[in-house]
Motif scaffolding. Sequence first.
Motif, mmCIF file in Angstrom:
data_model
loop_
_atom_site.group_PDB
_atom_site.id
_atom_site.type_symbol
_atom_site.label_atom_id
_atom_site.label_comp_id
_atom_site.label_asym_id
_atom_site.label_seq_id
_atom_site.Cartn_x
_atom_site.Cartn_y
_atom_site.Cartn_z
ATOM 1 N N HIS A 282 51.175 76.653 61.914
ATOM 2 C CA HIS A 282 51.680 75.343 62.312
ATOM 3 C C HIS A 282 51.508 75.102 63.798
ATOM 4 C CE1 HIS A 282 55.045 78.169 62.666
ATOM 5 N NE2 HIS A 282 55.643 77.362 63.512
ATOM 6 N N GLY A 283 51.355 73.838 64.154
ATOM 7 C CA GLY A 283 51.153 73.448 65.543
ATOM 8 C C GLY A 283 49.760 72.858 65.702
ATOM 9 N N ALA A 284 49.089 73.196 66.822
ATOM 10 C CA ALA A 284 47.747 72.685 67.092
ATOM 11 C C ALA A 284 46.734 73.646 66.466
ATOM 12 C CB ALA A 284 47.536 72.557 68.596
ATOM 13 N N GLU A 285 46.674 73.625 65.126
ATOM 14 C CA GLU A 285 45.866 74.624 64.427
ATOM 15 C C GLU A 285 44.387 74.570 64.798
ATOM 16 O OE1 GLU A 285 48.035 72.555 62.843
ATOM 17 O OE2 GLU A 285 48.740 73.413 60.946
ATOM 18 N N GLU A 286 43.850 73.354 64.892
ATOM 19 C CA GLU A 286 42.401 73.218 65.020
ATOM 20 C C GLU A 286 41.874 73.891 66.285
ATOM 21 O OE1 GLU A 286 44.424 70.806 64.316
ATOM 22 O OE2 GLU A 286 43.914 70.281 62.239
#
Length: 387
Positions: A304-308
């Motif tokens: 979770h979060g800024a995965e990319e």
Amino acid sequence: MRPEDILRPMPSGLCSPLGDFHIDPTRPVERALITHGHSDHARAGHGAVLATQETLDMMRLRYGANFAGSTQAVAYGETLKLGGVDVSFHPAGHVLGSAQICVAANGTRVVASGDYKDVPDPTCAPFELIPCDAFITEATFGLPVFRHGDASAEIAKLLRSVALFPERAHLVGAYSLGKAQRVIALIRAAGYDKPIYLHGAMETITRYYVSRGIDLGELRLVRDASKAELAGTIAICPPSALQDRWTRRFPDPVSAFASGWMRVRARARQRGVELPLVISDHADWDGLTATIAAAGASQIWVTHGAEEALVHWCTLKGLEARPLNIVGYGDEEEEGVSADGSSSVPSPLEGEGQGGGSSDDPPAKPTRTTPTPNPSPQGGGEQSGAV
Ligand SMILES: [Zn+2]
């Protein structure tokens, strides 16, 4: 054995088919292993719960004695056999009692880190690196712009402001479980020994930290103090209280907010924060990438979060990486306050923490239950909902 045979992402969270359990399930299951006490990871209603003693205690404080059918406490480093796998809990450095969970079978190890940080925190055991084949990481601050710096330098900023404005009260918004206690401990470490005032919502969990041997110095409740007494003091409150009429009881308050998001100036402005303090209980970009590199895992799963961005970084480093897209893990740093400062869902902890509080304490605080969209650290162009 492949890591997916040991742990696999399901809509209900990470599931171990061989061990017949879930880690941090997002819906009620028969057997749950819980990494830490934040409400997006530790939910009520499971059959059996295995966690550290501190996490079990926090769940009890938050949800009441009957939060699970049965509970079992596990110590850091202890190995238990569950079905066809071995599980062990290791410090995650996130909040008191937080753990990474290592699941192993036939020589293959998968580590689910929950939330973690790799910098010192006087209120919890330091993060421990667990070499593994697959590492499951969060990415709350998974963008290169997020470098949190030294938390004690941020506290020095707060104390300079307190010295500069002796007639004003300083209100520090800080998440109730973990951040609030860490901020108090950091203030003490900087040599400040006057009483520190607490919002009623902080009381239960902060007293619990003290009961576990975390020295936080003299603490008083805001509701027991007069407006005149609060001049020149520091008070810790849930972030959403900064925008509440509750602040009227302080003389000319300075609004501060301790969060990794304070690295984004637009967020501080948007929330009317006069004194942003960049203090996070999550690893920053350097912490995430250093930990991933050191774990030696060939597979990285990002929850979770800024995965990319983090997945991209891993790919450039020759690691096999993928986002897991598990819906339900949120961001406790924001404490569920929406862009306009309004609240939506009540949090049991906040409600309970105010027990016996004065009637003009704010209403129960919300908690986020949906994933946080990627932040826009350049500011100005934040996506809708990315509060
Ligand atoms: Zn957390």
